[in-house]
Scaffold this motif. Structure first.
Motif, PDB file in Angstrom:
ATOM      1  N   PRO A 289       0.833  -1.214   0.000  1.00  0.00           N
ATOM      2  CA  PRO A 289       0.000   0.000   0.000  1.00  0.00           C
ATOM      3  C   PRO A 289       0.859   1.253   0.000  1.00  0.00           C
ATOM      4  O   PRO A 289       1.867   1.339   0.707  1.00  0.00           O
ATOM      5  CB  PRO A 289      -0.810  -0.131   1.297  1.00  0.00           C
ATOM      6  N   GLY A 290       0.461   2.206  -0.818  1.00  0.00           N
ATOM      7  CA  GLY A 290       1.195   3.456  -0.923  1.00  0.00           C
ATOM      8  C   GLY A 290       2.194   3.489  -2.052  1.00  0.00           C
ATOM      9  O   GLY A 290       2.686   4.561  -2.416  1.00  0.00           O
ATOM     10  N   THR A 291       2.508   2.331  -2.642  1.00  0.00           N
ATOM     11  CA  THR A 291       3.439   2.312  -3.769  1.00  0.00           C
ATOM     12  C   THR A 291       2.668   2.497  -5.072  1.00  0.00           C
ATOM     13  O   THR A 291       1.495   2.111  -5.183  1.00  0.00           O
ATOM     14  CB  THR A 291       4.218   0.984  -3.833  1.00  0.00           C
ATOM     15  N   PRO A 292       3.298   3.091  -6.092  1.00  0.00           N
ATOM     16  CA  PRO A 292       2.609   3.270  -7.377  1.00  0.00           C
ATOM     17  C   PRO A 292       2.149   1.945  -7.984  1.00  0.00           C
ATOM     18  O   PRO A 292       1.080   1.884  -8.599  1.00  0.00           O
ATOM     19  CB  PRO A 292       3.673   3.950  -8.250  1.00  0.00           C
ATOM     20  N   LEU A 293       2.936   0.887  -7.821  1.00  0.00           N
ATOM     21  CA  LEU A 293       2.574  -0.384  -8.427  1.00  0.00           C
ATOM     22  C   LEU A 293       1.335  -0.989  -7.771  1.00  0.00           C
ATOM     23  O   LEU A 293       0.465  -1.546  -8.450  1.00  0.00           O
ATOM     24  CB  LEU A 293       3.756  -1.363  -8.331  1.00  0.00           C
ATOM     25  N   PHE A 294       1.217  -0.869  -6.455  1.00  0.00           N
ATOM     26  CA  PHE A 294       0.054  -1.395  -5.752  1.00  0.00           C
ATOM     27  C   PHE A 294      -1.216  -0.663  -6.211  1.00  0.00           C
ATOM     28  O   PHE A 294      -2.240  -1.288  -6.506  1.00  0.00           O
ATOM     29  CB  PHE A 294       0.249  -1.238  -4.242  1.00  0.00           C
ATOM     30  N   SER A 295      -1.137   0.649  -6.290  1.00  0.00           N
ATOM     31  CA  SER A 295      -2.299   1.432  -6.734  1.00  0.00           C
ATOM     32  C   SER A 295      -2.682   1.100  -8.166  1.00  0.00           C
ATOM     33  O   SER A 295      -3.872   0.981  -8.500  1.00  0.00           O
ATOM     34  CB  SER A 295      -1.998   2.929  -6.602  1.00  0.00           C
ATOM     35  N   HIS A 296      -1.675   0.953  -9.002  1.00  0.00           N
ATOM     36  CA  HIS A 296      -1.939   0.630 -10.405  1.00  0.00           C
ATOM     37  C   HIS A 296      -2.607  -0.741 -10.530  1.00  0.00           C
ATOM     38  O   HIS A 296      -3.567  -0.912 -11.297  1.00  0.00           O
ATOM     39  CB  HIS A 296      -0.619   0.638 -11.171  1.00  0.00           C
ATOM     40  N   ALA A 297      -2.115  -1.708  -9.762  1.00  0.00           N
ATOM     41  CA  ALA A 297      -2.691  -3.051  -9.823  1.00  0.00           C
ATOM     42  C   ALA A 297      -4.152  -3.038  -9.386  1.00  0.00           C
ATOM     43  O   ALA A 297      -4.998  -3.715  -9.993  1.00  0.00           O
ATOM     44  CB  ALA A 297      -1.879  -3.997  -8.954  1.00  0.00           C
ATOM     45  N   ARG A 298      -4.472  -2.277  -8.353  1.00  0.00           N
ATOM     46  CA  ARG A 298      -5.870  -2.196  -7.893  1.00  0.00           C
ATOM     47  C   ARG A 298      -6.762  -1.584  -8.963  1.00  0.00           C
ATOM     48  O   ARG A 298      -7.906  -2.015  -9.157  1.00  0.00           O
ATOM     49  CB  ARG A 298      -5.964  -1.393  -6.601  1.00  0.00           C
ATOM     50  N   ASP A 299      -6.232  -0.585  -9.645  1.00  0.00           N
ATOM     51  CA  ASP A 299      -7.027   0.057 -10.693  1.00  0.00           C
ATOM     52  C   ASP A 299      -7.281  -0.900 -11.860  1.00  0.00           C
ATOM     53  O   ASP A 299      -8.398  -0.972 -12.388  1.00  0.00           O
ATOM     54  CB  ASP A 299      -6.310   1.309 -11.205  1.00  0.00           C
ATOM     55  N   VAL A 300      -6.235  -1.605 -12.269  1.00  0.00           N
ATOM     56  CA  VAL A 300      -6.364  -2.505 -13.428  1.00  0.00           C
ATOM     57  C   VAL A 300      -7.259  -3.692 -13.092  1.00  0.00           C
ATOM     58  O   VAL A 300      -8.091  -4.105 -13.903  1.00  0.00           O
ATOM     59  CB  VAL A 300      -4.968  -2.982 -13.884  1.00  0.00           C
ATOM     60  N   LEU A 301      -7.094  -4.244 -11.887  1.00  0.00           N
ATOM     61  CA  LEU A 301      -7.887  -5.411 -11.480  1.00  0.00           C
ATOM     62  C   LEU A 301      -9.170  -4.970 -10.783  1.00  0.00           C
ATOM     63  O   LEU A 301      -9.535  -5.451  -9.705  1.00  0.00           O
ATOM     64  CB  LEU A 301      -7.046  -6.314 -10.577  1.00  0.00           C
ATOM     65  N   SER A 302      -9.867  -4.061 -11.412  1.00  0.00           N
ATOM     66  CA  SER A 302     -11.113  -3.551 -10.851  1.00  0.00           C
ATOM     67  C   SER A 302     -12.225  -4.589 -10.982  1.00  0.00           C
ATOM     68  O   SER A 302     -12.171  -5.483 -11.835  1.00  0.00           O
ATOM     69  CB  SER A 302     -11.525  -2.261 -11.563  1.00  0.00           C
ATOM     70  N   THR A 303     -13.215  -4.450 -10.158  1.00  0.00           N
ATOM     71  CA  THR A 303     -14.351  -5.377 -10.200  1.00  0.00           C
ATOM     72  C   THR A 303     -15.014  -5.374 -11.567  1.00  0.00           C
ATOM     73  O   THR A 303     -15.355  -6.444 -12.110  1.00  0.00           O
ATOM     74  CB  THR A 303     -15.359  -4.996  -9.111  1.00  0.00           C
ATOM     75  N   ALA A 304     -15.174  -4.190 -12.161  1.00  0.00           N
ATOM     76  CA  ALA A 304     -15.845  -4.107 -13.464  1.00  0.00           C
ATOM     77  C   ALA A 304     -15.067  -4.851 -14.539  1.00  0.00           C
ATOM     78  O   ALA A 304     -15.646  -5.594 -15.350  1.00  0.00           O
ATOM     79  CB  ALA A 304     -16.017  -2.642 -13.857  1.00  0.00           C
ATOM     80  N   ARG A 305     -13.749  -4.678 -14.566  1.00  0.00           N
ATOM     81  CA  ARG A 305     -12.930  -5.341 -15.587  1.00  0.00           C
ATOM     82  C   ARG A 305     -12.971  -6.858 -15.409  1.00  0.00           C
ATOM     83  O   ARG A 305     -13.082  -7.612 -16.376  1.00  0.00           O
ATOM     84  CB  ARG A 305     -11.488  -4.851 -15.497  1.00  0.00           C
ATOM     85  N   LEU A 306     -12.840  -7.316 -14.182  1.00  0.00           N
ATOM     86  CA  LEU A 306     -12.817  -8.756 -13.936  1.00  0.00           C
ATOM     87  C   LEU A 306     -14.156  -9.395 -14.278  1.00  0.00           C
ATOM     88  O   LEU A 306     -14.201 -10.511 -14.812  1.00  0.00           O
ATOM     89  CB  LEU A 306     -12.446  -9.028 -12.478  1.00  0.00           C
ATOM     90  N   ARG A 307     -15.234  -8.724 -13.977  1.00  0.00           N
ATOM     91  CA  ARG A 307     -16.545  -9.274 -14.310  1.00  0.00           C
ATOM     92  C   ARG A 307     -16.755  -9.337 -15.811  1.00  0.00           C
ATOM     93  O   ARG A 307     -17.428 -10.249 -16.309  1.00  0.00           O
ATOM     94  CB  ARG A 307     -17.637  -8.450 -13.632  1.00  0.00           C
ATOM     95  N   ARG A 308     -16.199  -8.388 -16.530  1.00  0.00           N
ATOM     96  CA  ARG A 308     -16.317  -8.421 -17.988  1.00  0.00           C
ATOM     97  C   ARG A 308     -15.634  -9.654 -18.569  1.00  0.00           C
ATOM     98  O   ARG A 308     -16.150 -10.300 -19.471  1.00  0.00           O
ATOM     99  CB  ARG A 308     -15.689  -7.154 -18.603  1.00  0.00           C
ATOM    100  N   ALA A 309     -14.454  -9.965 -18.043  1.00  0.00           N
ATOM    101  CA  ALA A 309     -13.718 -11.131 -18.537  1.00  0.00           C
ATOM    102  C   ALA A 309     -14.397 -12.437 -18.130  1.00  0.00           C
ATOM    103  O   ALA A 309     -14.365 -13.417 -18.864  1.00  0.00           O
ATOM    104  CB  ALA A 309     -12.285 -11.099 -18.018  1.00  0.00           C
TER     105      ALA A 309
END
Length: 627
Positions: A545-565
């Motif tokens: 938490p607090g690192t750019p990579l952690f924030s980016h991963a949360r954004d990319v692996l959003s609930t909406a994106r995962l449900r679409r797949a």
């Protein structure tokens, strides 16, 4: 070194060839050329390494043999002399320019005479038009293709994004791909993450005509003479291995452009650099590090010690963790399909720095672990007595996400699909165990060697390494217009090492024991005595938490994106972030990383509708016996 592409048994628009060429321009920025004929097209993006002012592709012999080539042929001087003695005129001194004459002399067996790394395409119109595709024995230079069985059309390219730029090639995610990827960190074998798109396996030749579908021939490589000494002769075997490695390193330094070496700070690449410095006193070495203090597994000081010891001009490339989210989409795009090894990201940064410093060729230490039982998973598998299960533990160690966690992360529908098909790790473990139970000895079995080690070495070098390591190295280096050369993949080193007795490779203390012995007089004691660790990105520390990579991963692996797949349970993936935030672990971090890479791949290569797919099971080729 180049990128190649083409089509067979179909017309190809000039604009289409331009689009395909543009998709892999980064790997061949020096020239973009192609040739076409009735029903065929061959194209090349050139990275000039040998004979920069000559060697224009496609290469031709008369009006009927046309060749494009990606790679390096290290025995081209000997072959050129032989062919000229047979009356062939071969212009210039580029290694690839002899290929049409070699094919004219030997037909589809021309690859038997090549020592090098290569992907080659030949169109022969002397009789019925024939396409021949061939890759080297280790799979160092990938070649992807799609066969449309309905039209008998073949499209191919050095990179997946380039192949997808052909009008007739469609992208659809392979349904089993997510399970295969998470179980082994990238798909193994000929199947890619795209349905109906395959990759030529190592040591293979594909032959096609308009009236007959493609036939895939798996070539056999004869063992070289001169087996190493027995297990009581460890020092002599080490000297034999060192002598062969030295010859290959010195040989691979020959180029018409500047050559450097990558040094991780570990044994394999450090020894390559030390041997290179013997013949190249002005050698430049490169390593990667990370901005900030206290990153676990930092290896820069070991690489610096090696460079000081061998007198190299050393470069430390420092990667800022804040830039990782911006760099990661480039990595995924150039890979063309997911690879869960975090080293892909610093690799791209490193090769860009090498190219930026003026170098076009780099030597690396890849393949020593696979060849000489350097991995802990192999050593552990060898400690399990005969008759007791060992293969499941070995395949578990290959996974990006353990099977129990994979089943939790899948949706109910995808979990049922995987269960019906059989979990990928279980199927692979069963295949490996069955090989040990078979009475048929594997080819080139080591003298006095352990049967299980032979099986694992064949799997590591013949299946896992081409898919997981060599394609990654090729795509990340060529994304920066850098040719990587691999001394441990050279036949002389491979054959000698495979024939070594198991006792010289694996001891209770370590793997690669014979290589440590060979390197004893060439490397600093700190490098020889350090614990083995992978050359990788400290992803567990950077995914917090607090690192750019952690924030980016949360954004990319959003609930909406995962449900679409529709394959991953979004709520369980979010709990994975909570686990990593509260109790950071390699297990959770690598799972998040793997899912992040997969989702970015889906975002970049959106799947086509099923109706757009070509006919034919698997989009692959028929098989013929080995020759």
């Amino acid at each position: 070194m180049c990128r190649i592409h083409g089509q067979f048994n179909t017309p190809t628009r000039p604009g289409e060839l331009s689009a395909v060429s543009a998709a892999q321009h980064h790997g061949g920025p020096d020239a973009q050329t192609w040739a076409t004929g009735p029903g065929w097209a061959l194209g090349s993006n050139r990275l000039a390494v040998m004979d920069p002012h000559g060697g224009d592709q496609p290469y031709r012999l008369g009006d009927h043999i046309t060749v494009v080539f990606n790679g390096e042929i290290y025995n081209h001087t000997e072959l050129r002399a032989r062919l000229r003695a047979r009356g062939h005129h071969i212009p210039g001194h580029c290694d690839g320019s002899l290929l049409p004459a070699l094919y004219a002399e030997y037909g589809t067996a021309f690859t038997d005479h090549l020592d090098g790394m290569y992907a080659i395409a030949v169109v022969d119109t002397r009789r019925e038009p024939t396409l021949v595709l061939a890759v080297d024995d280790m799979g160092m230079k990938p070649l992807y293709y799609q066969h449309d069985a309905h039209h008998q059309r073949i499209s191919f390219a050095s990179e997946l994004p380039a192949l997808l730029a052909f009008d007739a090639v469609t992208a659809r995610a392979w349904e089993a791909g997510l399970e295969e990827y998470l179980a082994t960190k990238t798909p193994f074998g000929e199947q890619t993450m795209f349905d109906h798109i395959r990759v030529l396996p190592p040591a293979s030749t594909l032959i096609a005509t308009p009236t007959r579908g493609p036939r895939l021939i798996r070539r056999t490589t004869p063992a070289q003479p001169g087996l190493p000494p027995g297990p009581e002769a460890g020092p002599e075997a080490a000297e034999g291995l060192l002598a062969r490695l030295r010859r290959q390193v010195h040989r691979l330094l020959h180029a018409d452009v500047p050559v450097a070496a990558v040094v991780s700070g570990g044994l394999d690449s450090s020894l390559v650099a030390a041997l290179a410095a013997e013949a190249h006193p002005a050698l430049h070495t490169f390593t990667i590090g990370y901005k900030g203090e206290g990153w676990p597994g930092e290896e820069r000081h070991f690489a610096r010690q090696v460079a000081d010891r061998i007198g190299a001009h050393h470069h430390e490339v420092e990667l800022d963790p804040a830039t990782l989210p911006d760099l990661l989409p480039d990595v995924v795009r150039h890979l063309g399909q997911p690879n869960a090894d975090p080293i892909t990201l610093p690799s791209l940064a490193l090769f860009r720095a090498i190219r930026g410093a003026g170098f076009t060729v780099a030597l690396t230490g890849d393949a020593a672990d696979e060849l000489l039982a350097g991995y802990d998973r192999v050593r552990h598998a060898l400690t399990i007595p005969p008759g007791r299960p060992w293969s499941t533990g070995y395949t578990d160690a290959l996974a990006a996400v353990p099977q129990v966690l994979r089943e939790e992360l899948y949706t109910a529908d995808y979990r049922a699909f995987v269960k019906d098909r059989g979990p990928a790790g279980e199927r692979l473990a069963g295949l490996l165990a069955a090989q040990e139970e078979s009475q048929t000895p594997p080819p080139h079995q080591a003298a006095g060697g352990d049967r299980r080690l032979d099986i694992l070495t064949r799997f590591e070098t013949g299946t896992r390494m081409p898919a997981y390591d060599l394609r990654r190295v090729d795509h990340m280096s060529m994304a920066a217009a850098v040719e990587v050369r691999l001394p441990y993949c050279q036949p002389a080193v491979q054959h000698y090492a495979r024939a070594l007795p198991a006792a010289l490779k694996v001891t209770p203390r370590r793997g690669k024991d014979v290589l440590y012995t060979a390197a004893a007089r060439h490397l600093p004691p700190a490098v020889l005595g350090r614990p083995k660790q992978p050359f990788t990105l400290p992803v567990t520390a950077m995914l917090r938490p607090g690192t750019p990579l952690f924030s980016h991963a949360r954004d990319v692996l959003s609930t909406a994106r995962l449900r679409r797949a529709g394959q991953l349970d979004a709520a369980r993936v979010q709990r994975l972030f909570t686990e990593q935030a509260e109790t950071p672990s390699n297990r959770a971090a690598l799972a998040i990383w793997a899912l992040l890479v997969h989702q970015l791949w889906l975002d970049h290569f959106p799947p086509a509708p099923a109706a757009a797919l070509p006919a034919g099971p698997g989009g692959g080729a028929g098989r013929e016996a080995h020759r």
